[in-house]
Scaffold this motif. Structure first.
Motif, mmCIF file in Angstrom:
data_model
loop_
_atom_site.group_PDB
_atom_site.id
_atom_site.type_symbol
_atom_site.label_atom_id
_atom_site.label_comp_id
_atom_site.label_asym_id
_atom_site.label_seq_id
_atom_site.Cartn_x
_atom_site.Cartn_y
_atom_site.Cartn_z
ATOM 1 N N ARG B 105 -4.060 -7.067 -9.731
ATOM 2 C CA ARG B 105 -2.918 -6.886 -8.821
ATOM 3 C C ARG B 105 -3.321 -6.068 -7.598
ATOM 4 O O ARG B 105 -2.726 -6.167 -6.538
ATOM 5 N N GLU B 108 -4.349 -8.327 -4.849
ATOM 6 C CA GLU B 108 -3.235 -8.881 -4.058
ATOM 7 C C GLU B 108 -2.814 -7.913 -2.958
ATOM 8 O O GLU B 108 -2.670 -8.291 -1.793
ATOM 9 N N THR B 111 -5.568 -7.550 -0.423
ATOM 10 C CA THR B 111 -5.676 -8.772 0.385
ATOM 11 C C THR B 111 -4.569 -8.780 1.434
ATOM 12 O O THR B 111 -4.787 -9.114 2.588
#
Lengths: 193, 145
Positions: B105, B108, B111
């Motif tokens: 996670r 994510e 990113t």
């Protein structure tokens, strides 16, 4: 008054305060401005230099920072007038402390909270200024015995009903005299003396 | 008027009575007073509204200033924290890579923040590692000791 705090949902947010200000009517705004000036005049008698705008700003600041929360069921104009009254009344309370309200609808007597305007200045110059203002008031109403008598009674901290009883006048007559006094003071001292 | 023992108190009593009396005035009386004083009610109303809105703006600015100050303080704390990070840029990048592999996670959010781990700068890698460490999301590894 109750000391119970209203639910948080009943307290206006910053955005709601701002929106309410934008929707205030002309007469509400004028009333607020006059109220601020009247209470500021009380503070100036004590040598606390400030004007009505200062009081208005302080009332908003206290509303937004939560020291004097605004319950939405109360009209904003009423809330702000009560807040200014509370702020301006503090220095005359015992020990020149400021009583602040930390709860809705309740003036929490925190006593000993320092005045936001600094210490009052009851020196000889304040006495002299008060004497001068009283002289000007007397001059203004020299030809109006009724107003002169009401001023005398008010200066002795008599209430409206007490004055009516002392002078043997009706409430309507009292209100008429008060209107002459109010307008005379405005003419003599202006809204922002 | 009789001679007064405490002039400020007695004058103030008169002024307070006038102030308190304002509350009981009807709208018509307020507007009549305004007219009697020769004041433009509309202009006065707008002036008062601006005073009130100015106080709101001042409060907002002060709140934002406080938030910025808190953020600066937090960033300074992160930067000043005694961290044990790999000493070379390549090792730090590998360290970040391992951290996100262990917690997908994180990938994510990183990113989202940097648009791809491969493209972030060495400075951003170090900053990300410090933030993860500050948040307690970076476990110590034996090779860092």
């Amino acid at each position: 008054m109750t000391s119970k705090n209203p639910p948080a949902d009943d307290i206006a947010t910053e955005a709601e305060v701002e929106a309410a200000i934008r929707s205030l009517s002309t007469v509400e705004l004028v009333r607020l401005g006059r109220s601020g000036e009247r209470w500021a005049a009380c503070l100036r008698v004590r040598g606390l230099g400030m004007d009505g705008d200062d009081l208005l700003q302080l009332a908003i600041e206290r509303t937004l920072n939560g020291k004097r929360k605004w319950p939405k069921k109360v009209k904003l104009v009423t809330h702000l007038m009560q807040t200014m009254s509370s702020i301006a009344s503090h220095p005359r309370k015992k020990h020149d402390a400021v009583r602040v309200s930390d709860d809705v609808g309740r003036d929490a007597d925190l006593s000993r909270v320092p005045s936001p305007f600094g210490p009052p200045n009851p020196g000889p110059e304040v006495d002299a200024a008060a004497r001068e203002q009283l002289d000007r008031l007397e001059d203004r109403f020299a030809s109006d015995d009724e107003v002169g008598l009401v001023i005398e009674e008010l200066s002795n901290q008599k209430t409206g009903p007490e004055i009516q009883r002392d002078l043997g006048i009706s409430q309507r007559e009292f209100e008429t005299i008060m209107t002459r006094l109010r307008r005379g003071v405005d003419r003599k001292f202006g809204w922002r003396p | 008027m009789s001679e007064m023992k405490d002039l400020p108190d007695r004058l103030r009593a008169v002024m307070e009575a006038l102030a308190e009396h304002e509350d009981s005035l009807s709208d018509d009386e307020v507007l009549s007073d305004v007219a009697a004083a020769g004041v433009d009610a509309q202009a006065e109303a707008e002036r008062v509204r601006n005073v009130l809105l100015g106080a709101v703006r001042k409060h907002k600015r002060s709140r934002l200033d406080r938030a910025e100050e808190e953020h600066r303080h937090e960033v300074a704390q992160i930067a000043a924290a005694a961290v044990r990070l790999p000493t070379t840029p390549m090792a730090r990048r590998a360290r970040l890579q391992r951290a996100v592999e262990r917690a997908p996670r994180l990938r994510e959010s990183l990113t989202l923040q940097f648009r791809g781990l491969e493209s972030i700068s060495d400075e951003d890698v170090e900053s990300a590692l410090r933030q993860l460490q500050h948040l307690g999301l970076l476990d110590d590894e034996p090779d860092e000791r």
